[in-house]
Design a protein around this motif. Sequence first.
Motif, PDB file in Angstrom:
ATOM      1  N   VAL A  93      20.144 -26.702  11.485  1.00 29.61           N
ATOM      2  CA  VAL A  93      21.045 -25.675  12.002  1.00 29.61           C
ATOM      3  C   VAL A  93      20.786 -24.406  11.200  1.00 29.61           C
ATOM      4  N   TYR A  94      20.539 -23.328  11.902  1.00 27.79           N
ATOM      5  CA  TYR A  94      20.219 -22.062  11.255  1.00 27.79           C
ATOM      6  C   TYR A  94      21.432 -21.135  11.314  1.00 27.79           C
ATOM      7  N   TYR A  95      21.726 -20.543  10.158  1.00 26.45           N
ATOM      8  CA  TYR A  95      22.884 -19.662  10.018  1.00 26.45           C
ATOM      9  C   TYR A  95      22.437 -18.279   9.548  1.00 26.45           C
ATOM     10  N   CYS A  96      23.093 -17.260  10.046  1.00 26.94           N
ATOM     11  CA  CYS A  96      22.934 -15.934   9.464  1.00 26.94           C
ATOM     12  C   CYS A  96      24.174 -15.626   8.629  1.00 26.94           C
ATOM     13  N   ALA A  97      23.987 -14.758   7.651  1.00 26.07           N
ATOM     14  CA  ALA A  97      25.079 -14.403   6.757  1.00 26.07           C
ATOM     15  C   ALA A  97      24.893 -12.973   6.276  1.00 26.07           C
ATOM     16  N   ALA A  98      26.001 -12.320   5.950  1.00 21.40           N
ATOM     17  CA  ALA A  98      25.975 -10.912   5.555  1.00 21.40           C
ATOM     18  C   ALA A  98      26.453 -10.739   4.121  1.00 21.40           C
ATOM     19  N   GLU A  99      25.737  -9.884   3.370  1.00 22.89           N
ATOM     20  CA  GLU A  99      26.119  -9.588   1.987  1.00 22.89           C
ATOM     21  C   GLU A  99      25.998  -8.096   1.740  1.00 22.89           C
ATOM     22  N   ARG A 100      26.804  -7.578   0.828  1.00 24.85           N
ATOM     23  CA  ARG A 100      26.902  -6.128   0.639  1.00 24.85           C
ATOM     24  C   ARG A 100      26.295  -5.642  -0.673  1.00 24.85           C
ATOM     25  N   SER A 101      25.447  -6.444  -1.314  1.00 28.47           N
ATOM     26  CA  SER A 101      24.998  -6.090  -2.654  1.00 28.47           C
ATOM     27  C   SER A 101      24.000  -4.945  -2.706  1.00 28.47           C
ATOM     28  N   GLN A 102      23.333  -4.659  -1.593  1.00 27.08           N
ATOM     29  CA  GLN A 102      22.271  -3.657  -1.561  1.00 27.08           C
ATOM     30  C   GLN A 102      21.057  -4.080  -2.392  1.00 27.08           C
ATOM     31  N   ALA A 103      21.013  -5.352  -2.776  1.00 25.00           N
ATOM     32  CA  ALA A 103      19.872  -5.835  -3.559  1.00 25.00           C
ATOM     33  C   ALA A 103      18.617  -5.935  -2.686  1.00 25.00           C
ATOM     34  N   ILE A 104      17.465  -5.843  -3.354  1.00 20.78           N
ATOM     35  CA  ILE A 104      16.208  -5.996  -2.632  1.00 20.78           C
ATOM     36  C   ILE A 104      16.070  -7.422  -2.113  1.00 20.78           C
ATOM     37  N   VAL A 105      16.505  -8.365  -2.925  1.00 25.95           N
ATOM     38  CA  VAL A 105      16.512  -9.763  -2.513  1.00 25.95           C
ATOM     39  C   VAL A 105      17.877 -10.347  -2.837  1.00 25.95           C
ATOM     40  N   ALA A 106      18.503 -10.947  -1.866  1.00 22.73           N
ATOM     41  CA  ALA A 106      19.797 -11.614  -2.094  1.00 22.73           C
ATOM     42  C   ALA A 106      19.632 -13.058  -1.660  1.00 22.73           C
ATOM     43  N   GLY A 107      19.289 -13.878  -2.612  1.00 22.45           N
ATOM     44  CA  GLY A 107      19.045 -15.281  -2.323  1.00 22.45           C
ATOM     45  C   GLY A 107      20.320 -16.082  -2.333  1.00 22.45           C
ATOM     46  N   PRO A 108      20.192 -17.370  -2.523  1.00 23.71           N
ATOM     47  CA  PRO A 108      21.368 -18.240  -2.465  1.00 23.71           C
ATOM     48  C   PRO A 108      22.387 -17.961  -3.568  1.00 23.71           C
ATOM     49  N   TRP A 109      21.993 -17.231  -4.617  1.00 23.57           N
ATOM     50  CA  TRP A 109      22.907 -16.883  -5.696  1.00 23.57           C
ATOM     51  C   TRP A 109      23.849 -15.741  -5.322  1.00 23.57           C
ATOM     52  N   ALA A 110      23.544 -15.031  -4.245  1.00 21.90           N
ATOM     53  CA  ALA A 110      24.331 -13.843  -3.881  1.00 21.90           C
ATOM     54  C   ALA A 110      25.652 -14.237  -3.232  1.00 21.90           C
ATOM     55  N   ASP A 111      26.540 -13.306  -3.223  1.00 18.87           N
ATOM     56  CA  ASP A 111      27.841 -13.512  -2.581  1.00 18.87           C
ATOM     57  C   ASP A 111      27.750 -13.066  -1.130  1.00 18.87           C
ATOM     58  N   TYR A 112      27.616 -14.003  -0.266  1.00 15.19           N
ATOM     59  CA  TYR A 112      27.581 -13.697   1.160  1.00 15.19           C
ATOM     60  C   TYR A 112      29.018 -13.694   1.682  1.00 15.19           C
ATOM     61  N   ASP A 113      29.389 -12.566   2.278  1.00 10.68           N
ATOM     62  CA  ASP A 113      30.784 -12.381   2.692  1.00 10.68           C
ATOM     63  C   ASP A 113      31.091 -13.035   4.035  1.00 10.68           C
ATOM     64  N   TYR A 114      30.149 -12.956   4.950  1.00 11.04           N
ATOM     65  CA  TYR A 114      30.404 -13.442   6.309  1.00 11.04           C
ATOM     66  C   TYR A 114      29.299 -14.387   6.756  1.00 11.04           C
ATOM     67  N   TRP A 115      29.700 -15.378   7.530  1.00 15.84           N
ATOM     68  CA  TRP A 115      28.771 -16.404   8.005  1.00 15.84           C
ATOM     69  C   TRP A 115      28.965 -16.644   9.499  1.00 15.84           C
ATOM     70  N   GLY A 116      27.873 -16.924  10.160  1.00 16.58           N
ATOM     71  CA  GLY A 116      27.944 -17.377  11.537  1.00 16.58           C
ATOM     72  C   GLY A 116      28.168 -18.881  11.599  1.00 16.58           C
ATOM     73  N   LYS A 117      28.296 -19.382  12.800  1.00 16.50           N
ATOM     74  CA  LYS A 117      28.555 -20.817  12.991  1.00 16.50           C
ATOM     75  C   LYS A 117      27.283 -21.622  13.178  1.00 16.50           C
ATOM     76  N   GLY A 118      26.176 -20.935  13.342  1.00 14.27           N
ATOM     77  CA  GLY A 118      24.901 -21.622  13.382  1.00 14.27           C
ATOM     78  C   GLY A 118      24.391 -21.930  14.769  1.00 14.27           C
ATOM     79  N   THR A 119      23.078 -22.120  14.829  1.00 14.67           N
ATOM     80  CA  THR A 119      22.413 -22.539  16.057  1.00 14.67           C
ATOM     81  C   THR A 119      21.374 -23.580  15.688  1.00 14.67           C
ATOM     82  N   LEU A 120      21.284 -24.637  16.473  1.00 14.31           N
ATOM     83  CA  LEU A 120      20.419 -25.762  16.145  1.00 14.31           C
ATOM     84  C   LEU A 120      19.005 -25.537  16.674  1.00 14.31           C
ATOM     85  N   VAL A 121      18.056 -25.739  15.796  1.00 21.13           N
ATOM     86  CA  VAL A 121      16.640 -25.732  16.168  1.00 21.13           C
ATOM     87  C   VAL A 121      16.087 -27.124  15.903  1.00 21.13           C
TER      88      VAL A 121
END
Length: 125
Positions: A93-121
């Motif tokens: 299941v693939y999810y998109c998520a939004a974060e506001r850090s303005q970082a060049i890379v925001a990996g799993p350590w970042a604070d993602y504020d919003y998440w989708g419910k996902g779509t299955l591939v």
Amino acid sequence: QVQLVESGGGLVQAGGSVKLSCVASGFTFSTYGMGWFRQVPGKERQFVGHITFNGGSTYYIKSVRGRFTISRDNAKNTVYLEMNNLRPEDTAVYYCAAERSQAIVAGPWADYDYWGKGTLVTVSS
């Protein structure tokens, strides 16, 4: 009301391609970096890649680098994940998520504020 809605998932054969979309609403999309994650049932969620708020920089984990491409259209409040040369191990299941850090890379350590419910591939061998 904040929403992230993924679409485009489905069943695809190994070696095939799929392009996922994630449409955002309820927040200023163009100021948020966007990440894609995936999760196999029973396993931990995995970070796949990230794109900066302006689309100027992308990052991918090693296992998808060269096969997956993240892009965005801020005029359409949409981020995309194009997946090529798919493998059975990409099934998730693939999810998109939004974060506001303005970082060049925001990996799993970042604070993602919003998440989708996902779509299955599902990638068949």
